[in-house]
Scaffold this motif. Structure first.
Motif, short mmCIF file in Angstrom:
data_model
loop_
_atom_site.label_atom_id
_atom_site.label_comp_id
_atom_site.label_asym_id
_atom_site.label_seq_id
_atom_site.Cartn_x
_atom_site.Cartn_y
_atom_site.Cartn_z
N THR A 5 0.35 -6.29 -4.38
CA THR A 5 -0.61 -6.76 -3.39
C THR A 5 -0.49 -8.27 -3.37
O THR A 5 -0.67 -8.93 -4.40
N ILE A 6 -0.17 -8.81 -2.21
CA ILE A 6 0.11 -10.24 -2.06
C ILE A 6 -1.18 -11.04 -1.99
O ILE A 6 -2.10 -10.70 -1.25
N TYR A 11 0.32 -6.00 -9.35
CA TYR A 11 1.63 -5.39 -9.08
C TYR A 11 1.88 -4.27 -10.07
O TYR A 11 1.24 -4.19 -11.12
N ASN A 64 -0.50 -7.15 3.48
CA ASN A 64 -0.58 -7.81 2.17
C ASN A 64 0.14 -7.01 1.07
O ASN A 64 -0.14 -7.20 -0.10
N GLN A 65 1.08 -6.15 1.46
CA GLN A 65 1.83 -5.34 0.50
C GLN A 65 3.30 -5.75 0.48
O GLN A 65 3.90 -6.00 1.52
N GLU A 66 3.85 -5.82 -0.71
CA GLU A 66 5.29 -6.07 -0.88
C GLU A 66 5.89 -4.90 -1.64
O GLU A 66 5.28 -4.37 -2.57
N TYR A 110 0.53 -12.93 -6.48
CA TYR A 110 0.08 -11.55 -6.36
C TYR A 110 -1.33 -11.34 -6.91
O TYR A 110 -1.71 -11.93 -7.91
N SER A 162 13.98 -5.54 -0.08
CA SER A 162 12.54 -5.79 -0.17
C SER A 162 11.95 -5.90 1.23
O SER A 162 12.64 -6.19 2.20
N SER A 163 10.64 -5.65 1.28
CA SER A 163 9.93 -5.71 2.55
C SER A 163 8.47 -6.03 2.29
O SER A 163 7.90 -5.62 1.28
N CYS A 164 7.89 -6.77 3.23
CA CYS A 164 6.45 -7.05 3.18
C CYS A 164 5.82 -6.53 4.46
O CYS A 164 6.39 -6.68 5.55
N GLU A 165 4.67 -5.91 4.30
CA GLU A 165 3.90 -5.44 5.45
C GLU A 165 2.44 -5.69 5.14
O GLU A 165 1.91 -5.18 4.14
N LYS A 179 6.00 -2.92 -6.67
CA LYS A 179 4.99 -2.85 -5.61
C LYS A 179 3.91 -3.86 -5.94
O LYS A 179 3.45 -3.92 -7.08
#
Length: 100
Positions: free
Chosen positions: A9-10, A82, A44-46, A79, A39-42, A7
């Motif tokens: 924060t981008i 993480y 600023n979260q990965e 990041y 994997s998925s990004c939404e 997990k």
């Protein structure tokens, strides 16, 4: 079976990130026995989850030289922060139906 939950924060994801991500996913599956990798990004979260047969495979993957380089780039460039969790899967089931 084990899962690695990543997990983050981008900060920023660029073309270099995309190249590393694709190359490392292929490497995990072809060389280190990764069973599945999603994997998925939404915003600023990965979130990335990979599935493995053993903790030894996970450790070998963690220590791969290309992966080590990507880890440094992640900390310095991609990041803000993480976390990584390694968990043992105790039960797994699905809603998939077999069609005959």
């Amino acid at each position: 079976m084990f899962a690695v939950i990543f997990k983050a924060t981008i900060r920023t994801l660029d073309k270099e990130y995309s190249l590393y991500a694709n190359q490392l996913r292929d490497l995990a599956m072809s060389k280190y026995g990764c069973i599945d990798f999603v994997s998925s990004c939404e915003g600023n979260q990965e979130l990335a989850i990979s599935y493995w047969v053993s903790e030894q495979d996970i450790a070998r993957w963690r220590d791969d030289p290309l992966h080590k380089k990507a880890q440094l780039l992640g900390r310095d460039k991609w990041y803000v922060n993480y976390t990584v969790e390694v968990v043992e899967v105790k039960r797994s089931y699905s809603s998939e139906r077999v069609v005959s």
